[in-house]
Design an enzyme around this catalytic site. Structure first.
Site, PDB file in Angstrom:
ATOM      1  N   ASP A  86       0.845  -1.204   0.000  1.00 27.87           N
ATOM      2  CA  ASP A  86       0.000   0.000   0.000  1.00 27.87           C
ATOM      3  C   ASP A  86       0.879   1.253   0.000  1.00 27.87           C
ATOM      4  OD1 ASP A  86       0.887  -0.174   2.599  1.00 27.87           O
ATOM      5  OD2 ASP A  86      -1.094  -0.142   3.531  1.00 27.87           O
ATOM      6  N   ASP A 129      -0.992  -6.110  -0.369  1.00 26.57           N
ATOM      7  CA  ASP A 129      -1.384  -5.550   0.934  1.00 26.57           C
ATOM      8  C   ASP A 129      -2.893  -5.381   1.052  1.00 26.57           C
ATOM      9  OD1 ASP A 129       0.611  -5.115   2.799  1.00 26.57           O
ATOM     10  OD2 ASP A 129       1.243  -3.205   1.924  1.00 26.57           O
ATOM     11  N   LYS A 185      -1.007  -9.533   2.699  1.00 26.36           N
ATOM     12  CA  LYS A 185      -0.287  -9.093   3.903  1.00 26.36           C
ATOM     13  C   LYS A 185      -1.155  -8.072   4.618  1.00 26.36           C
ATOM     14  CE  LYS A 185       3.317  -6.038   3.672  1.00 26.36           C
ATOM     15  NZ  LYS A 185       2.812  -4.908   4.476  1.00 26.36           N
ATOM     16  N   GLU A 225      -1.217  -5.339   8.167  1.00 31.34           N
ATOM     17  CA  GLU A 225      -0.604  -4.755   9.358  1.00 31.34           C
ATOM     18  C   GLU A 225      -1.515  -5.008  10.541  1.00 31.34           C
ATOM     19  OE1 GLU A 225       0.206  -0.598   8.765  1.00 31.34           O
ATOM     20  OE2 GLU A 225       1.098  -0.976   6.802  1.00 31.34           O
ATOM     21  N   GLU A 247       9.029  -4.262  10.884  1.00 26.68           N
ATOM     22  CA  GLU A 247       9.446  -2.958  10.356  1.00 26.68           C
ATOM     23  C   GLU A 247       9.939  -2.052  11.485  1.00 26.68           C
ATOM     24  OE1 GLU A 247       6.902  -1.093   7.473  1.00 26.68           O
ATOM     25  OE2 GLU A 247       8.060   0.772   7.513  1.00 26.68           O
TER      26      GLU A 247
HETATM   27  O1  KIV Z   1       3.631  -1.188   1.693  1.00 30.17           O
HETATM   28  C1  KIV Z   1       4.819  -1.549   1.719  1.00 30.17           C
HETATM   29  O2  KIV Z   1       5.617  -1.246   0.824  1.00 30.17           O
HETATM   30  C2  KIV Z   1       5.263  -2.351   2.857  1.00 30.17           C
HETATM   31  C3  KIV Z   1       6.723  -2.587   3.001  1.00 30.17           C
HETATM   32  C4  KIV Z   1       7.379  -1.376   3.520  1.00 30.17           C
HETATM   33  C5  KIV Z   1       7.016  -3.779   3.843  1.00 30.17           C
HETATM   34  O3  KIV Z   1       4.463  -2.755   3.648  1.00 30.17           O
END
Ligand code: KIV
Length: 266
Positions: free
Chosen positions: A49, A88, A118, A120, A183
């Site tokens: 994202d 994401d 993925k 968060e 991170e």
């Molecule tokens: O969105 C992204 O690019 C990420 C990376 C920084 C791991 O989540």
């Protein structure tokens, strides 16, 4: 690096950790960057994202929408034939309950052709990770500095609460995450978490002891126009190359040096 003739899977990531072979992940958002990442032999291509900041010039990742992630994810998935493509889940879909998260990840998987998602989250999102994994969708956790929570965390800063970081990473792994992104975590904490988890950790600003590393492609190739974090190593200066090329072309046009005889049709 795994067999160049077949797709990288979650089993390859698990084997890489077992064999102590570092795995690589880089972001891509479009056809050329997807193809370049795949040709370079990286294990995973992340449609992050971060597209909202890197490509769209936003000041955070928060504005990224599900439709935008699907748009970029579908392009990258077609461009990549070997690496595992991870897309994401954008804010706030992992906070709206298991059903919404599974529905959103289902759309991502069906409409992009990617291999994993993925998200968060903290230990509070463990039920969501479990629900997505139970649906048969490979899911990566992302703990430590969670850019979607930048306002709550008080900026893009190192996360130092060891107990919290460990609890969040362990919760993601126990819930069924196939890997956990760490991170902006102190390297000793990343090392301890990496030793304690059975799934791979992939670090960004988390030091050398993670099972793998991830970077934003535009930072890595020197194409980012915004602030580049201190933990980045730029392997090229593409911004300067593009700027020089454009300036030379403009001068050639202005001085009647372009197009030349060989560049004129008919
Ligand atoms: O969105 C992204 O690019 C990420 C990376 C920084 C791991 O989540």
């Amino acid at each position: 690096m795994t067999d160049p003739a077949r797709r990288v899977t979650v089993l390859d990531l698990a084997a890489a950790k077992r064999d102590r072979r570092p795995c690589t992940m880089v972001t891509a958002y479009d056809w050329p960057t997807g193809q370049l990442a795949d040709a370079a032999g990286v294990d995973c291509v992340l449609v992050g994202d971060s597209v909202a900041m890197v490509v769209a010039g936003r000041s955070s990742t928060i504005p990224a929408t599900l439709d935008q992630m699907i748009y970029h994810g579908e392009i990258v998935s077609r461009a990549v034939s070997r690496a595992m493509v991870v897309v994401d889940l954008p804010f706030p879909l992992q906070h709206l309950g298991v059903r919404t998260a599974v529905e959103s990840c289902g759309r991502i998987l069906k409409e992009t052709g990617c291999q994993a998602v993925k998200l968060e989250g903290t230990a509070g999102q463990a039920d969501v990770i479990a629900g997505i994994a139970a649906a048969g969708i490979p899911v990566m956790g992302h703990v430590g500095l969670r850019p979607q929570a930048v306002h709550q965390l008080g900026g893009y800063r190192m996360q130092r609460d060891i107990d919290r970081l460990t609890a969040d990473a362990e919760a993601a792994a126990h819930a069924g995450a196939c890997a956990v992104i760490l991170e902006c975590v102190p390297q000793e904490v990343a090392a301890t978490i990496t030793r304690s988890l059975t799934v791979p950790t992939i670090g960004i600003g988390a030091g050398p002891h993670c099972d793998g590393q991830v970077l934003v492609m535009h930072d890595l190739i020197g194409l980012s126009t915004g602030r580049v974090p201190r933990f980045v190593r730029a392997y090229a200066d593409v911004k300067t190359s593009i700027g020089d090329a454009l300036a030379r072309w403009r001068q050639d046009v202005e001085h009647y040096r372009f197009p030349g005889p060989g560049e004129t049709l008919g």
